[in-house]
Design a protein around this motif. Structure first.
Motif, PDB file in Angstrom:
ATOM      1  N   THR A   1       0.831  -1.196   0.000  1.00 19.14           N
ATOM      2  CA  THR A   1       0.000   0.000   0.000  1.00 19.14           C
ATOM      3  C   THR A   1       0.869   1.252   0.000  1.00 19.14           C
ATOM      4  OG1 THR A   1      -0.142   0.236   2.400  1.00 19.14           O
ATOM      5  CG2 THR A   1      -1.708  -1.270   1.351  1.00 19.14           C
ATOM      6  N   VAL A   2       0.220   2.396  -0.180  1.00 23.27           N
ATOM      7  CA  VAL A   2       0.943   3.665  -0.183  1.00 23.27           C
ATOM      8  C   VAL A   2       1.538   3.957   1.188  1.00 23.27           C
ATOM      9  CG1 VAL A   2      -0.997   5.168   0.423  1.00 23.27           C
ATOM     10  CG2 VAL A   2       0.801   6.026  -1.114  1.00 23.27           C
ATOM     11  N   THR A   3       1.019   3.319   2.237  1.00 27.25           N
ATOM     12  CA  THR A   3       1.568   3.491   3.579  1.00 27.25           C
ATOM     13  C   THR A   3       2.716   2.527   3.857  1.00 27.25           C
ATOM     14  OG1 THR A   3       0.004   1.916   4.562  1.00 27.25           O
ATOM     15  CG2 THR A   3      -0.680   4.233   4.441  1.00 27.25           C
ATOM     16  N   GLY A   4       3.002   1.631   2.907  1.00 22.00           N
ATOM     17  CA  GLY A   4       4.099   0.689   3.081  1.00 22.00           C
ATOM     18  C   GLY A   4       3.695  -0.645   3.653  1.00 22.00           C
ATOM     19  N   ASP A   5       2.397  -0.817   3.927  1.00 24.16           N
ATOM     20  CA  ASP A   5       1.921  -2.099   4.450  1.00 24.16           C
ATOM     21  C   ASP A   5       1.719  -3.095   3.310  1.00 24.16           C
ATOM     22  OD1 ASP A   5       1.803  -1.190   7.141  1.00 24.16           O
ATOM     23  OD2 ASP A   5      -0.096  -0.180   6.702  1.00 24.16           O
ATOM     24  N   PHE A   6       1.683  -4.378   3.660  1.00 26.44           N
ATOM     25  CA  PHE A   6       1.454  -5.431   2.677  1.00 26.44           C
ATOM     26  C   PHE A   6       0.089  -6.056   2.917  1.00 26.44           C
ATOM     27  CE2 PHE A   6       6.031  -4.994   2.682  1.00 26.44           C
ATOM     28  CZ  PHE A   6       6.363  -5.104   1.345  1.00 26.44           C
ATOM     29  N   ILE A   7      -0.550  -6.449   1.837  1.00 30.56           N
ATOM     30  CA  ILE A   7      -1.911  -6.964   1.918  1.00 30.56           C
ATOM     31  C   ILE A   7      -1.933  -8.480   1.858  1.00 30.56           C
ATOM     32  CG2 ILE A   7      -2.837  -4.902   0.799  1.00 30.56           C
ATOM     33  CD1 ILE A   7      -3.180  -6.770  -1.749  1.00 30.56           C
ATOM     34  N   ASP A   8      -3.041  -9.051   2.258  1.00 32.47           N
ATOM     35  CA  ASP A   8      -3.360 -10.445   1.978  1.00 32.47           C
ATOM     36  C   ASP A   8      -4.312 -10.451   0.800  1.00 32.47           C
ATOM     37  OD1 ASP A   8      -1.893 -11.625   4.080  1.00 32.47           O
ATOM     38  OD2 ASP A   8      -3.491 -11.114   5.506  1.00 32.47           O
ATOM     39  N   SER A   9      -4.024 -11.267  -0.202  1.00 26.18           N
ATOM     40  CA  SER A   9      -4.878 -11.314  -1.383  1.00 26.18           C
ATOM     41  C   SER A   9      -4.877 -12.716  -1.957  1.00 26.18           C
ATOM     42  CB  SER A   9      -4.395 -10.312  -2.437  1.00 26.18           C
ATOM     43  OG  SER A   9      -5.175 -10.393  -3.614  1.00 26.18           O
ATOM     44  N   ASP A  10      -6.035 -13.148  -2.422  1.00 33.05           N
ATOM     45  CA  ASP A  10      -6.141 -14.473  -3.050  1.00 33.05           C
ATOM     46  C   ASP A  10      -5.351 -14.545  -4.348  1.00 33.05           C
ATOM     47  OD1 ASP A  10      -7.816 -15.282  -1.020  1.00 33.05           O
ATOM     48  OD2 ASP A  10      -9.665 -14.831  -2.129  1.00 33.05           O
ATOM     49  N   ALA A  11      -5.060 -13.388  -4.933  1.00 28.69           N
ATOM     50  CA  ALA A  11      -4.325 -13.368  -6.206  1.00 28.69           C
ATOM     51  C   ALA A  11      -2.813 -13.304  -6.010  1.00 28.69           C
ATOM     52  CB  ALA A  11      -4.788 -12.191  -7.057  1.00 28.69           C
ATOM     53  N   LEU A  12      -2.344 -13.285  -4.763  1.00 31.73           N
ATOM     54  CA  LEU A  12      -0.915 -13.307  -4.461  1.00 31.73           C
ATOM     55  C   LEU A  12      -0.550 -14.619  -3.798  1.00 31.73           C
ATOM     56  CD1 LEU A  12      -0.322  -9.707  -3.039  1.00 31.73           C
ATOM     57  CD2 LEU A  12       0.425 -10.578  -5.260  1.00 31.73           C
ATOM     58  N   SER A  13       0.630 -15.126  -4.116  1.00 33.32           N
ATOM     59  CA  SER A  13       1.082 -16.382  -3.535  1.00 33.32           C
ATOM     60  C   SER A  13       1.425 -16.210  -2.056  1.00 33.32           C
ATOM     61  CB  SER A  13       2.312 -16.897  -4.284  1.00 33.32           C
ATOM     62  OG  SER A  13       2.865 -18.016  -3.631  1.00 33.32           O
ATOM     63  N   ASP A  14       1.064 -17.201  -1.246  1.00 36.70           N
ATOM     64  CA  ASP A  14       1.385 -17.167   0.181  1.00 36.70           C
ATOM     65  C   ASP A  14       2.888 -17.291   0.431  1.00 36.70           C
ATOM     66  OD1 ASP A  14      -1.272 -16.941   0.858  1.00 36.70           O
ATOM     67  OD2 ASP A  14      -1.571 -19.109   1.047  1.00 36.70           O
TER      68      ASP A  14
END
Length: 457
Positions: free
Chosen positions: A66-79
């Protein structure tokens, strides 16, 4: 399609260019979802080794940052957070003119080990859209106009921005649209900007003063969308560096000042027949073609769904307000600046539509991709636009565009047409990033709330 240094077309050319320019360090970069440059800085020797062996890597998760530097959880990204390969585009190599040490910067394509594109990388999203045009024998041509504000250094984010002091020793307060002397108040900054752009082969054209205090606009020459997106991506960084050299901020926020107009990135766009070189938007008699009208109709129909890509932040929607010179609708018209889609007076070869909706805070790759995608849908489906707006479009009471980020995100989530063109995985990750950013924003208590609610409710 590539940009910048036309003499550097291969890896061998690139290595020679680095040696000829005595480059000691190389910045390798990609654009994340917000348009922030992410990458690495390497000694030239290590860069050349990584270039030939394809060992320049970053985690795929940077596109879920994100623009704040955090990372997301997403079904489209590998764990497992796998690495992706950064494959430098040789023609994008440029010097970094604000460093004392000879340093180069180069834009990379984000690919997997087998050479396939990472579908969620913004530059690849634009390439995906351009491939659809190429299959039809169409070549899009775009030219952005980017507005931005100069501001005095602002150390405390709770404190409102103030215009910087010009050469006359005063802060600019009056609105000076197209004022020559007003621009010259900040001439030392813009001299460095032009020098930096010339050193990087950034094809900027006109500089004008806009209506806001210390607000200016830079126009780019028209060209290939990928090349122009690369240049706009680099220009934002360049402008910030030129201003910082003089102790001033350059900001591309859509609405950084209360009581001042917002900043846009207007995108002029036309389509050329690859075989004939003819502008497909104009007949030989100089009239609008059916294809042109269908392109406009596609923008009218799908811009509300693409809004999250061209107005990507909560701040973006402070600009989309009646009477602040930003469009609130998807009307179209010839020589009408009150509409969202303006057709400027031009010769037949330059017939184009100007999408006035995108904010200056957009990611250039995604904004251009989204605008071209909307027009493409209109052309392939033969859509018909509304009747041309002849009068003041602001007199219409209805907002045709979403007024808040969440509404825009919901529109994008519901758009099967845009998902198909931009890529389902990309749209999934992009939405996850933006919903996460909105949740972070919701945790912040504003000065307005403290002023008016603290002791009154």
């Amino acid at each position: 399609m590539a940009t910048g240094n036309e003499t550097v077309k291969s890896k061998d050319d690139l290595v020679k260019w680095l040696k000829d320019h005595r480059i000691t360090e190389v910045e390798v970069m990609v654009s994340d979802m917000a348009g922030i440059a992410r990458g690495k800085i390497l000694p030239t020797k290590k860069f050349i080794s990584g270039l030939t062996e394809r060992t320049l890597r970053l985690p795929e998760s940077i596109f879920g940052q994100t623009v704040t530097g955090d990372f997301i959880d997403s079904d489209a990204l590998s764990d497992t957070e796998p690495d992706i390969i950064l494959d430098p585009d040789p023609q994008t190599v440029r010097v970094v003119p604000w460093y004392d040490e000879p340093t180069a910067q180069i834009i990379c394509d984000a690919n997997y080990r087998d050479g396939t594109h990472v579908p969620i990388a913004p530059r690849n999203v634009l390439k995906r859209v351009l491939a659809l045009y190429e299959a039809k024998g169409w070549q899009p041509v775009v030219a952005p106009e980017i507005e931005f504000f100069l501001a005095a250094k602002n150390i405390d984010p709770d404190y409102p921005l103030e215009p910087p002091v010009g050469t006359n020793g005063r802060k600019e307060t009056a609105r000076q649209s197209y004022g020559i002397d007003a621009v010259n108040e900040f001439d030392p900054i813009f001299e460095d900007m032009y020098d930096f752009c010339e050193a990087q082969d950034l094809d900027i054209d006109t500089l004008i003063h806009e209506s806001g205090a210390a607000q200016v606009e830079i126009n780019f020459d028209h060209g290939d969308p990928l090349e122009i997106a690369d240049q706009a991506f680099l220009f934002k960084r360049t402008m910030r560096q030129a201003a910082m050299k003089h102790g001033v901020y350059a900001t591309f926020m859509a609405k950084p000042y209360e009581g001042e107009p917002g900043s846009a990135m207007h995108i002029h766009q036309s389509i050329v027949d690859v075989n004939t070189g003819e502008n497909l938007f104009s007949t030989r008699q100089g009239r609008d073609t059916k294809l042109f009208l269908s392109y406009i109709a596609g923008l009218q129909k799908h811009l509300p769904s693409a809004m999250a890509l061209i107005a990507p932040n909560v701040n973006s929607y402070r600009r989309i307000v009646r009477d602040l010179a930003a469009p609130i609708n998807t009307h179209w018209g010839h020589e009408n600046r009150t509409v969202g889609l303006r057709v400027p007076e031009a010769k037949r070869a330059a017939r184009r539509v100007e999408n006035r909706v995108p904010g200056a805070d957009c990611n250039p790759y995604l904004a251009i991709a989204a605008s071209l995608a909307c027009g493409y849908i209109g052309m392939v489906n033969g859509l018909v636009p509304t009747k041309e707006m002849k009068g003041n479009a602001y007199e219409s009471k209805r907002y045709a565009l979403p007024r808040h980020l969440l509404d825009a995100l919901d529109n994008l989530r519901s758009s099967s047409d845009l998902k198909e063109i931009l890529g389902h995985d990309f749209v999934t990750v992009y939405l996850d990033v933006k919903y996460t950013e909105h949740e972070a924003y919701q945790q912040v208590i504003s000065a307005w709330e403290r002023e008016h609610l603290l002791l009154n409710v």
